[in-house]
Design an enzyme around this catalytic site. Structure first.
Site, mmCIF file in Angstrom:
data_model
loop_
_atom_site.group_PDB
_atom_site.id
_atom_site.type_symbol
_atom_site.label_atom_id
_atom_site.label_comp_id
_atom_site.label_asym_id
_atom_site.label_seq_id
_atom_site.Cartn_x
_atom_site.Cartn_y
_atom_site.Cartn_z
ATOM 1 N N LYS A 116 0.821 -1.215 0.000
ATOM 2 C CA LYS A 116 0.000 0.000 0.000
ATOM 3 C C LYS A 116 0.860 1.272 0.000
ATOM 4 C CE LYS A 116 -3.990 -2.276 0.546
ATOM 5 N NZ LYS A 116 -3.692 -3.671 0.884
HETATM 6 C C1 LIG Z 1 -4.427 -4.846 0.613
HETATM 7 C C2 LIG Z 1 -3.630 -6.082 0.641
HETATM 8 C C3 LIG Z 1 -3.878 -7.142 -0.255
HETATM 9 C C4 LIG Z 1 -5.034 -7.123 -1.218
HETATM 10 O O1 LIG Z 1 -4.941 -6.144 -2.210
HETATM 11 P P1 LIG Z 1 -6.285 -5.691 -2.987
HETATM 12 O O2 LIG Z 1 -5.856 -4.606 -3.875
HETATM 13 O O3 LIG Z 1 -7.227 -5.245 -1.917
HETATM 14 O O4 LIG Z 1 -6.783 -6.894 -3.696
HETATM 15 C C5 LIG Z 1 -3.035 -8.240 -0.229
HETATM 16 N N1 LIG Z 1 -2.017 -8.322 0.641
HETATM 17 C C6 LIG Z 1 -1.747 -7.326 1.528
HETATM 18 C C7 LIG Z 1 -0.623 -7.501 2.481
HETATM 19 C C8 LIG Z 1 -2.534 -6.181 1.547
HETATM 20 O O5 LIG Z 1 -2.272 -5.206 2.422
#
Ligand SMILES: *Cc1c(COP(=O)(O)O)cnc(C)c1O
Length: 465
Positions: A116
């Site tokens: 993120k």
């Molecule tokens: C947010 C997240 C995901 C999933 O990503 P999306 O875009 O919501 O499908 C997978 N792994 C981690 C560690 C995340 O923080």
């Protein structure tokens, strides 16, 4: 930048917007998500020139195609440079080879140890840029399944023109995930724990944003993965991967641990822009709504199950709507499906749509035992320590057909962020970094609220005056 790109809503009832407005608007007023009116194409010659570019330079080449004249090319370069200066690896998202034809794409080198950060660092710099242009302030509202919140808080904590309100599901995220958010001391940060699931948090956000007057009067903006800029930033590492691995004569599969469908959607769009991705594997844990959808066409909400990969303990995959819009092409049809989902908790895709989706995507879910044994196996046989989300992607990739002879596993979080799970399986804590050790001892601040949109609105009314 001189592009003429415009953004339209997947439900067709909101007016077209330029890039800057899309970034601040978040969800469209008709309930839909913004998407560009066309996909820019990057030709093969340009793609092969990426081999000699840095991550930041590739980011510039990709992102510039989505931005209009609201930002100059030098300013965009500066924002990208600043965004990635806090990453702890010079390649930003390095690839590591774990087996013949199998790579991990390490997306956790940002300040809060999950992918993120890749988008959120950029978005906070970008918003700060736009806001300082005309001395404005904003209030950011977001729901997190654990990682978005920390990334947003980290990105915005020193953006004085912002206040940040982050909802997370109370006691349903890992301790380290929570501490990354609640130990940040800054007057503009508000951590709100909701007694419910991530989907409940997301629904509260959606409900607040559908109250147009409230949204306007409180100057609210969303940074969920529904924000277009997130998807845009996440495309970059798919291009980066192709620039660093020889893919000639290979059938390339990306395996992506999927919750809200943002990360994997970025791969699909990268493919539309010219990248030769053969298959995108939607890796799911026990919350397998998308796997079931791909198998049967029936998209059916069930109760969220708690697993060791909480960031994907999700039933409502918001960004799937963007895929449906791209595949179906008719906002009225998308709108009907979304209304049906909201009222009945289910919709059904016909075979024609399903076949089109299956041209690009496959999907396999993995259970808790498989996630655990894959973490142990990766440690013992591949000499690598992975977090539970990466494990979902790796275990799931093993169920895909082996015609895909080059597999890239998106490693979305650092194992230290889920240290208790991983330590229990490996009897080893060498991977826990000093940074994590230090936040474990810091004082936390958060507000705990019932799962009730009115309580959240009340808080916003009190804090935003
Ligand atoms: C947010 C997240 C995901 C999933 O990503 P999306 O875009 O919501 O499908 C997978 N792994 C981690 C560690 C995340 O923080």
């Amino acid at each position: 930048m001189k592009n003429n790109i415009k953004y339209i809503s997947t439900r067709g009832q909101s007016k077209e917007l330029g890039f800057k407005d899309v970034i601040f608007e978040g969800l469209a007023s008709d309930g839909g998500l913004y998407i560009p009116n066309e996909w820019p194409i990057i030709d093969e010659k340009t793609l092969s020139s990426f081999k000699s570019l840095s991550y930041q330079e590739i980011a510039y080449e990709v992102i510039k195609l989505y931005i209009d004249d609201s930002i100059s090319s030098q300013d965009l370069r500066d924002i990208i440079e600043k965004s990635y200066s806090c990453f702890d690896h010079k390649d930003i998202t390095p690839l590591s080879k774990i087996a013949d034809n199998k790579y991990l794409l390490e997306l956790y080198h940002g300040p809060t140890y999950a992918f993120k950060d890749v988008a959120m660092q950029f978005i906070s710099q970008l918003m700060d840029y736009y806001l300082s242009e005309n001395n404005k302030t904003i209030n950011i509202l977001g729901a997190t399944s654990g990682d978005t919140g920390a990334a947003a808080i980290e990105g915005f904590k020193s953006v004085q023109s912002s206040r940040v309100f982050i909802l997370h599901p109370y006691q349903k995220i890992s301790e380290v995930q929570r501490k990354f958010m609640t130990t940040v001391k800054s007057d503009n940060i508000f951590n709100i724990a909701i007694k419910g699931s991530f989907d409940d948090c997301q629904n509260i956000i959606k409900e607040i944003f559908s109250d147009e007057d409230f949204k306007k009067s409180k100057n609210l903006t969303a940074i969920n993965s529904i924000n277009w800029a997130r998807i845009m930033c996440q495309m970059v590492y798919y291009f980066y991967t192709f620039s660093r691995i020889d893919t000639v004569d290979k059938k390339v599969l990306f395996s992506v641990p999927t919750g809200n469908f943002g990360d994997i959607l970025a791969g699909y769009i990268a493919k539309k822009m010219g990248l030769k991705i053969d298959m995108l594997n939607i890796a799911t844990n026990d919350n397998d709504i998308l796997t079931r959808t791909l198998n049967s066409g029936k998209h059916e909400l069930r109760k969220v199950k708690e697993t060791s990969s909480p960031s994907i303990d999700i039933q409502i995959s918001s960004n799937f709507e963007r895929l449906l819009f791209d595949i179906i092409g008719d906002p009225a049809v998308v709108s009907d499906l979304m209304i049906e989902l909201k009222t009945t908790g289910t919709y059904e895709l016909d075979d024609e749509i399903l076949d089109k989706i299956r041209e690009h995507f496959c999907s396999f879910s993995v259970n808790q035992d498989e996630v655990n044994s894959t973490i142990i196996n990766a440690y013992e046989n591949l000499k690598t320590i992975i977090d539970p989300h990466t494990s979902v992607a790796l275990a799931s990739s093993e169920k895909c057909t082996d015609e895909y002879n080059l597999q890239v596993i998106l490693s979305t979080a650092h194992p230290a962020k889920f240290k208790d799970t991983v330590m229990n399986l490996l009897n080893n804590d060498n991977f826990v970094t000093d940074k994590v050790k230090s936040i474990m001892n810091m004082k936390e601040e958060m507000i705990i609220l019932e799962n009730d949109v009115n309580m959240v609105k009340k808080l916003l009314r009190e804090e935003i005056v």
